[in-house]
Every structure is written in structure tokens, then in C-alpha cells.
Scaffold this active site. Sequence first.
Site, PDB file in Angstrom:
ATOM      1  N   GLY A 122      -2.416  17.558   3.332  1.00  0.00           N
ATOM      2  CA  GLY A 122      -3.347  16.658   4.060  1.00  0.00           C
ATOM      3  C   GLY A 122      -3.722  15.402   2.791  1.00  0.00           C
ATOM      4  CB  ALA A 164       2.936  18.221   2.251  1.00  0.00           C
ATOM      5  CG  HIS A 216      22.467   5.378  34.219  1.00  0.00           C
ATOM      6  ND1 HIS A 216      22.052   6.693  33.987  1.00  0.00           N
ATOM      7  CD2 HIS A 216      23.863   5.597  34.304  1.00  0.00           C
ATOM      8  CE1 HIS A 216      23.010   7.472  34.113  1.00  0.00           C
ATOM      9  NE2 HIS A 216      24.048   6.907  34.316  1.00  0.00           N
ATOM     10  N   GLY A 242       0.721  -1.079   0.104  1.00  0.00           N
ATOM     11  CA  GLY A 242       0.146   0.123   0.038  1.00  0.00           C
ATOM     12  C   GLY A 242       0.830   1.144   0.045  1.00  0.00           C
ATOM     13  CB  VAL A 243      -0.226   4.756   0.841  1.00  0.00           C
ATOM     14  CG1 VAL A 243       0.750   5.809   1.160  1.00  0.00           C
ATOM     15  CG2 VAL A 243      -0.999   5.081  -0.279  1.00  0.00           C
ATOM     16  CB  CYS A 244       2.540   2.271   4.574  1.00  0.00           C
ATOM     17  SG  CYS A 244       3.417   2.071   5.973  1.00  0.00           S
TER      18      CYS A 244
HETATM   19  P1  FAD Z   1      -3.096   2.354   2.072  1.00  0.00           P
HETATM   20  O1  FAD Z   1      -1.681   2.127   2.659  1.00  0.00           O
HETATM   21  O2  FAD Z   1      -3.348   3.825   1.352  1.00  0.00           O
HETATM   22  O3  FAD Z   1      -3.315   1.112   1.027  1.00  0.00           O
HETATM   23  C1  FAD Z   1      -4.641   1.191   0.501  1.00  0.00           C
HETATM   24  C2  FAD Z   1      -4.239   0.564  -1.026  1.00  0.00           C
HETATM   25  O4  FAD Z   1      -5.531   0.030  -1.470  1.00  0.00           O
HETATM   26  C3  FAD Z   1      -3.447   0.900  -1.799  1.00  0.00           C
HETATM   27  O5  FAD Z   1      -2.567   0.053  -2.397  1.00  0.00           O
HETATM   28  C4  FAD Z   1      -4.455   1.246  -3.025  1.00  0.00           C
HETATM   29  O6  FAD Z   1      -3.838   1.037  -4.496  1.00  0.00           O
HETATM   30  C5  FAD Z   1      -5.429   0.056  -3.045  1.00  0.00           C
HETATM   31  N1  FAD Z   1      -6.785   0.697  -3.577  1.00  0.00           N
HETATM   32  C6  FAD Z   1      -7.327   1.595  -3.672  1.00  0.00           C
HETATM   33  N2  FAD Z   1      -8.370   1.446  -4.116  1.00  0.00           N
HETATM   34  C7  FAD Z   1      -8.549   0.151  -4.466  1.00  0.00           C
HETATM   35  C8  FAD Z   1      -9.589  -0.614  -5.139  1.00  0.00           C
HETATM   36  N3  FAD Z   1     -10.644  -0.225  -5.758  1.00  0.00           N
HETATM   37  N4  FAD Z   1      -9.380  -2.189  -5.514  1.00  0.00           N
HETATM   38  C9  FAD Z   1      -8.258  -2.516  -4.904  1.00  0.00           C
HETATM   39  N5  FAD Z   1      -7.089  -1.867  -4.204  1.00  0.00           N
HETATM   40  C10 FAD Z   1      -7.192  -0.504  -4.175  1.00  0.00           C
HETATM   41  N6  FAD Z   1       1.898   6.391   8.502  1.00  0.00           N
HETATM   42  C11 FAD Z   1       2.528   6.082   9.767  1.00  0.00           C
HETATM   43  O7  FAD Z   1       1.913   5.403  10.787  1.00  0.00           O
HETATM   44  N7  FAD Z   1       4.026   6.388   9.988  1.00  0.00           N
HETATM   45  C12 FAD Z   1       4.610   6.853   8.847  1.00  0.00           C
HETATM   46  O8  FAD Z   1       5.874   7.032   9.167  1.00  0.00           O
HETATM   47  C13 FAD Z   1       4.012   7.443   7.696  1.00  0.00           C
HETATM   48  N8  FAD Z   1       4.738   7.898   7.030  1.00  0.00           N
HETATM   49  C14 FAD Z   1       4.137   8.439   5.943  1.00  0.00           C
HETATM   50  C15 FAD Z   1       4.595   9.197   4.741  1.00  0.00           C
HETATM   51  C16 FAD Z   1       4.212   9.640   3.575  1.00  0.00           C
HETATM   52  C17 FAD Z   1       4.937  10.179   2.546  1.00  0.00           C
HETATM   53  C18 FAD Z   1       2.738   9.180   3.416  1.00  0.00           C
HETATM   54  C19 FAD Z   1       2.023   9.746   2.208  1.00  0.00           C
HETATM   55  C20 FAD Z   1       1.895   8.585   4.269  1.00  0.00           C
HETATM   56  C21 FAD Z   1       2.639   8.255   5.571  1.00  0.00           C
HETATM   57  N9  FAD Z   1       1.955   7.598   6.716  1.00  0.00           N
HETATM   58  C22 FAD Z   1       2.587   7.116   7.493  1.00  0.00           C
HETATM   59  C23 FAD Z   1       0.457   7.357   6.387  1.00  0.00           C
HETATM   60  C24 FAD Z   1       0.331   5.868   6.132  1.00  0.00           C
HETATM   61  O9  FAD Z   1       1.116   5.502   4.897  1.00  0.00           O
HETATM   62  C25 FAD Z   1      -1.204   5.491   6.133  1.00  0.00           C
HETATM   63  O10 FAD Z   1      -1.901   5.996   7.266  1.00  0.00           O
HETATM   64  C26 FAD Z   1      -1.477   4.156   5.708  1.00  0.00           C
HETATM   65  O11 FAD Z   1      -0.589   3.771   4.705  1.00  0.00           O
HETATM   66  C27 FAD Z   1      -2.904   3.834   5.594  1.00  0.00           C
HETATM   67  O12 FAD Z   1      -2.869   2.277   5.359  1.00  0.00           O
HETATM   68  P2  FAD Z   1      -4.294   1.680   4.710  1.00  0.00           P
HETATM   69  O13 FAD Z   1      -4.089   0.246   4.663  1.00  0.00           O
HETATM   70  O14 FAD Z   1      -5.250   2.384   5.265  1.00  0.00           O
HETATM   71  O15 FAD Z   1      -4.169   2.126   3.132  1.00  0.00           O
HETATM   72  P1  NAD Z   2      -1.120  17.085   7.575  1.00  0.00           P
HETATM   73  O1  NAD Z   2      -2.479  17.222   7.920  1.00  0.00           O
HETATM   74  O2  NAD Z   2      -0.082  16.297   8.532  1.00  0.00           O
HETATM   75  O3  NAD Z   2      -0.555  18.414   7.477  1.00  0.00           O
HETATM   76  C1  NAD Z   2      -1.269  19.305   6.618  1.00  0.00           C
HETATM   77  C2  NAD Z   2      -0.526  20.782   6.848  1.00  0.00           C
HETATM   78  O4  NAD Z   2      -1.009  21.749   5.783  1.00  0.00           O
HETATM   79  C3  NAD Z   2      -1.598  21.381   8.156  1.00  0.00           C
HETATM   80  O5  NAD Z   2      -0.658  21.877   9.090  1.00  0.00           O
HETATM   81  C4  NAD Z   2      -2.521  22.454   7.469  1.00  0.00           C
HETATM   82  O6  NAD Z   2      -2.597  23.379   8.129  1.00  0.00           O
HETATM   83  C5  NAD Z   2      -1.610  22.693   6.116  1.00  0.00           C
HETATM   84  N1  NAD Z   2      -2.379  23.309   5.280  1.00  0.00           N
HETATM   85  C6  NAD Z   2      -3.698  23.060   4.804  1.00  0.00           C
HETATM   86  N2  NAD Z   2      -3.764  23.561   3.642  1.00  0.00           N
HETATM   87  C7  NAD Z   2      -3.026  24.575   3.534  1.00  0.00           C
HETATM   88  C8  NAD Z   2      -2.743  25.500   2.309  1.00  0.00           C
HETATM   89  N3  NAD Z   2      -3.717  25.803   1.549  1.00  0.00           N
HETATM   90  N4  NAD Z   2      -1.771  26.383   2.821  1.00  0.00           N
HETATM   91  C9  NAD Z   2      -0.611  26.012   3.604  1.00  0.00           C
HETATM   92  N5  NAD Z   2      -1.212  25.081   4.729  1.00  0.00           N
HETATM   93  C10 NAD Z   2      -1.865  24.487   4.473  1.00  0.00           C
HETATM   94  O7  NAD Z   2      -0.876  16.562   6.194  1.00  0.00           O
HETATM   95  P2  NAD Z   2       0.243  15.812   5.439  1.00  0.00           P
HETATM   96  O8  NAD Z   2       1.379  16.255   5.957  1.00  0.00           O
HETATM   97  O9  NAD Z   2      -0.142  15.782   4.017  1.00  0.00           O
HETATM   98  O10 NAD Z   2       0.132  14.170   5.814  1.00  0.00           O
HETATM   99  C11 NAD Z   2      -1.079  13.647   5.533  1.00  0.00           C
HETATM  100  C12 NAD Z   2      -1.092  12.551   6.694  1.00  0.00           C
HETATM  101  O11 NAD Z   2      -0.253  11.423   6.135  1.00  0.00           O
HETATM  102  C13 NAD Z   2      -0.795  12.919   8.030  1.00  0.00           C
HETATM  103  O12 NAD Z   2      -1.767  13.770   8.678  1.00  0.00           O
HETATM  104  C14 NAD Z   2      -0.572  11.775   8.726  1.00  0.00           C
HETATM  105  O13 NAD Z   2      -1.858  10.990   9.155  1.00  0.00           O
HETATM  106  C15 NAD Z   2       0.076  10.976   7.581  1.00  0.00           C
HETATM  107  N6  NAD Z   2       1.820  10.852   7.773  1.00  0.00           N
HETATM  108  C16 NAD Z   2       2.106  10.524   8.699  1.00  0.00           C
HETATM  109  C17 NAD Z   2       3.511  10.473   8.881  1.00  0.00           C
HETATM  110  C18 NAD Z   2       3.972  10.003  10.243  1.00  0.00           C
HETATM  111  O14 NAD Z   2       3.382   9.186  11.067  1.00  0.00           O
HETATM  112  N7  NAD Z   2       5.255  10.103  10.537  1.00  0.00           N
HETATM  113  C19 NAD Z   2       4.186  10.970   8.025  1.00  0.00           C
HETATM  114  C20 NAD Z   2       3.825  11.541   6.783  1.00  0.00           C
HETATM  115  C21 NAD Z   2       2.443  11.335   6.827  1.00  0.00           C
END
Ligand code: FAD
Ligand code: NAD
Length: 472
Positions: free
Chosen positions: A273, A271, A446, A40-42
Site C-alpha cells: 500500500g 508492496a 465483430h 510525478g510518481v505516475c
Molecule cells: P503523484 O503522482 O504522487 O505526484 C506528486 C508529486 O508531488 C511528486 O512529484 C512529488 O515529488 C511532489 N511533491 C511531494 N511533496 C512536495 C512538496 N512539498 N513540494 C513540491 N512537490 C512535492 N495509477 C493508475 O491510475 N494506473 C496505473 O497503472 C498505476 N500504476 C502504478 C504503478 C506503480 C508502481 C505505482 C507506485 C503507482 C501506480 N499508480 C497507477 C498510482 C498513480 O501513480 C498515482 O495514483 C498517481 O501518481 C497520483 O497522482 P498525484 O498527482 O496525486 O501524485
Molecule cells: P494495494 O493496496 O493494491 O495492495 C496491497 C496488498 O498488500 C493488499 O492486498 C494487502 O492486503 C496486502 N498487505 C498489506 N500489508 C501486508 C503485510 N504486512 N503482509 C502481506 N500482505 C500485506 O497496494 P500496492 O500494491 O502497494 O499499490 C498501492 C496503490 O497504488 C494501489 O492501491 C493503487 O491505488 C495504486 N496502483 C495502481 C495501479 C494500477 O492502477 N494499475 C498499479 C499499481 C499501483
Amino acid sequence: MNSVQLVVVGGGPGGYAAAFLAADLGLSVALVDPEANPGGVCVYRGCIPSKALLHVANVLDEAKRAKAWGIEFGEARIDLAKLRAFKNDVVKRLTSGTGQLVKHRKVQYIQGLAAIVDPHTLRINKTGGGEESLRFDHAILATGSAPAKPAALAINDARVMDSTAALDLPDVPKSLLVVGGGYIGLELGSVYAALGSVVTIVEMAGGLLPGADRDLVDVLAKRVNRVMKSVLLNTRVIKMAAESKGIRVTLEGPSLRDDARYLLFDRVLVAVGRQPNSAIPGLDGTRVKVTERGFVHVDEQMRTDEPSIFAIGDLVGEPMLAHKASHEGRVAVEVIAGENVAFEARAIPAVVFTDPELAWCGLTETQAQKDGRKVVVAKFPWGASGRAITLDRTDGLTKLILDPDTETILGVGLVGPGAGELIAEGVLAIEMGANATDLKLSIHPHPTLTETLMESAEVFFGQATHVYRPRR
Ligand code: FAD
Ligand code: NAD
């Protein structure tokens, strides 16, 4: 027609954790995802590749810091192709691992995109071509989320990147604008800054990471302000236009100087949201309800309003975190298997993997204030930690949020290197209903940063060995 007891739609950390547990419990399981292996995305374009790059960023930063300890490495030479290959290899190792686990567990893996025909039938548009129909007793929807693209920020130019494009590391731009001072903006902004880009962050709220406690964010903000060119708070991008020399950005904000309203950047990372992937074809023909923000509505057992269909992960709401998705996936499967369980986590840890890392779980001080809830906050500054001093990293802080009457630990907040590892102790403490005495009486090794948790509990009693702060 092919038929299974459970089909999981989406192979992210929610979906594959669910499919694997269901197979372990003896259900016949299919997992549908467009990629070759679960992740997935993760794994493909989120948590894992970003952490691989952040590790490299930390190495670069540490190497610079070493000068102060009498060790000089000279100017770093960055081989971007090799760095990309390292990151891609990390992803490949993990996804080939999940692919192996699919085979060992005899999960039917169908590579494609699923559409809902009726509450017991899917049609899958297979990645390699062709369609397949699948009957199921239960389905778990785990389709995750995608980057939000507000109209003002949606221009069709490869120099305007979302997180996926930024993780591809197309180049190291001389100047980078990061729109959004949240998780992704800070993590990926730090990576590009460490690689040599001059980074500007624009955040529409009054502070970085809105929602997190300010005393923790302040520590991170100090360093962010040092490594980034500028951090513009209370500021929005209202227009972007592609020019030959870069992306022209129009900013709006009360404290902006006139000469800072129209800026040119080599690249922009948006980035701001993420949005749930709830536009699953055929979903609207079921009883599944979708909220105004696009999240699938579920109860605490992860049931949607359609009895055969469950939903988990980013698709059902915040926090959008991988470990929350996995836990929900396991709950959904146990409910389907007939167990009387629910998602009732007391503490979901959040970690921002910047330098310093910022982590929290349970109740935050900010939330307690909003709710008008009386709490006691006990803080231990890392300047008093032997381990932090040996690391030359005294810029950290550990805090406990406690119930004043029962001394129960309600929340834990940390900022400092390694905070993401340390927070797990806080999660366990909260889940076990531990109080300050439990934490104080648990002998911590420690010299480690874990001692800051124990000493925070000692601060609560006014008896911390390494800080003099009598109880008020
Ligand atoms: P996803 O991981 O989004 O997986 C959904 C899957 O469903 C995808 O493979 C997609 O292609 C598939 N799909 C979609 N529609 C269909 C369909 N119709 N049929 C079949 N398959 C489909 N979270 C953390 O906890 N720690 C982190 O460090 C962290 N870092 C992140 C960094 C970035 C850059 C990003 C973008 C996100 C990060 N996240 C992090 C958030 C994390 O990736 C997500 O919370 C997590 O992947 C959600 O898991 P999920 O299983 O809900 O869905
Ligand atoms: P985010 O919600 O963490 O941050 C988005 C930021 O953009 C907010 O601070 C918001 O106020 C700001 N913002 C919104 N619209 C704006 C605009 N028009 N101009 C300027 N600022 C604006 O979202 P993200 O960074 O895109 O990440 C998405 C989600 O993915 C996170 O909320 C988190 O759940 C997940 N994620 C988690 C990790 C981790 O666990 N380490 C890392 C990456 C992503």
C-alpha cells in the site's frame, strides 16, 4: 515577491492536469515539483515505467504461447541494460513532452519542494539551491503518496525493494518474495516472473486483490498460480533479516507448513500500500485538516478547511489512481475559476495490468452484497467469444451489475487480455445512465472483445446469441 493567482504543489497527473487547465482558463499559474519536468510518481516511477515493463513481459509470454500455434522462437535472451534503457526512454519522452507543454502554456515551473508559510504564501526550497517565496490567491496541494513501510518490513538493505527500486531493474534475482498481493505486487511480480525470477507472493488477506469481485480475481489467480512459484494467502511477514546469501524472511500464517516459515530470498519487493504525502512543512499552521490515515480532508469541490487551499489526488484519499487525481485536479481548477462543479464521478475505473488484465468500474458485486443492495448480475464467458477464441484466450469473463427494476447498468467487471481498454465503455455507459437495452441495441464490431459487453446485456434478457441461458 513573485505572485500568482494559482500555485499547484506537486507535478503528478493531478497537479499538472490542474496547472494546465488553469493556464488554459487564463489564470496565472505556478507549478512546484522537485523533478525537472512534470510527471510525478505516475510517469517517473509508477504507471508508465511499470506498463512499459509489463508490455515486454507480455511479449515474452506470448512468444512462449506461440509454440502451441506452431511457432517456436527458442529461449529468450534478455539484455537488461537495453530493457532498462527502453523503459527510461519511455519516461523521458513523456516528461519532456510535459516540459514542452509547461512552456507552451506559460506555466511558471519552479523545481523544488514547497513549504507553507501562511494561507497565501509558500517558501520553495529550490532543487538547484536557494529559496524563493511565492504569494498566491489559491493553492492546490497535489503532493501524492509514497510506499508504506511497516516496521517489520523496513530493513536497510538494497535487496529489500519498494516499487521504485524494483522498477530500476537492478538485476533479475533467482528468487523474489513479493509482500502484498495487490496492484503493485501482481504487476511487478508478473514482470519479474516473465524475466525469469522464481516469485513467491505473500498476501495477508484471504485472496489476491481484496475488494475486487472474486469471480474476476479467480480467473487471474489461476494464471498467477501457474506463473508464480507459490501464492501464500492469509500470511504475513513478521521479520526480515539480511544474510550474506539473501534476505531471511519469517512468515506467519495458519496454513503454513513448518518448513515454509523461514525462507531465504535473493530479493524482496514490499508492496503493501501507499501513504499520502501530507507531512508538508507548515501545513499544520493552517486550518487544513488531516485524517487519522494521513489524508487531507476535502469536500466534493476539493476544498480543504482552509478557504484558499484545495487538495487533490493520492493526498486526499482512495482510490489512489492517476485518472482520479487528474479529474479531481480539473474539478478544483474549475471551482477556483468560479464554476459550480463538484467531483461526482459515478464510475472510477480500476485496472490491474496483469495477464489477464482485470478491470472494473461503478458498483462491484462484492460492494452490492455488503450494502445489502439487490442487483442482477449478467455474465458472458469469453469461451463463447469469437475474438477470444481467435486469440486463444478464452480465460476471460465480462459481467454487468444491473438494477433489477430499472435495468440500469450500475457496474461493469472484466477479466481478460485488453480488459483495461474495454472498461472505458462501461464507464461511459454508467456515466450516461445507460441500461441493458442501450447496450444490447448498440451494434458492436465483430469480431471484437467489445461484443462481450453487448452480449452480457443480451444475457440479462436471456437472449445472448452465443450462449444458451434462458432468463430465469
Ligand atoms: P503523484 O503522482 O504522487 O505526484 C506528486 C508529486 O508531488 C511528486 O512529484 C512529488 O515529488 C511532489 N511533491 C511531494 N511533496 C512536495 C512538496 N512539498 N513540494 C513540491 N512537490 C512535492 N495509477 C493508475 O491510475 N494506473 C496505473 O497503472 C498505476 N500504476 C502504478 C504503478 C506503480 C508502481 C505505482 C507506485 C503507482 C501506480 N499508480 C497507477 C498510482 C498513480 O501513480 C498515482 O495514483 C498517481 O501518481 C497520483 O497522482 P498525484 O498527482 O496525486 O501524485
Ligand atoms: P494495494 O493496496 O493494491 O495492495 C496491497 C496488498 O498488500 C493488499 O492486498 C494487502 O492486503 C496486502 N498487505 C498489506 N500489508 C501486508 C503485510 N504486512 N503482509 C502481506 N500482505 C500485506 O497496494 P500496492 O500494491 O502497494 O499499490 C498501492 C496503490 O497504488 C494501489 O492501491 C493503487 O491505488 C495504486 N496502483 C495502481 C495501479 C494500477 O492502477 N494499475 C498499479 C499499481 C499501483
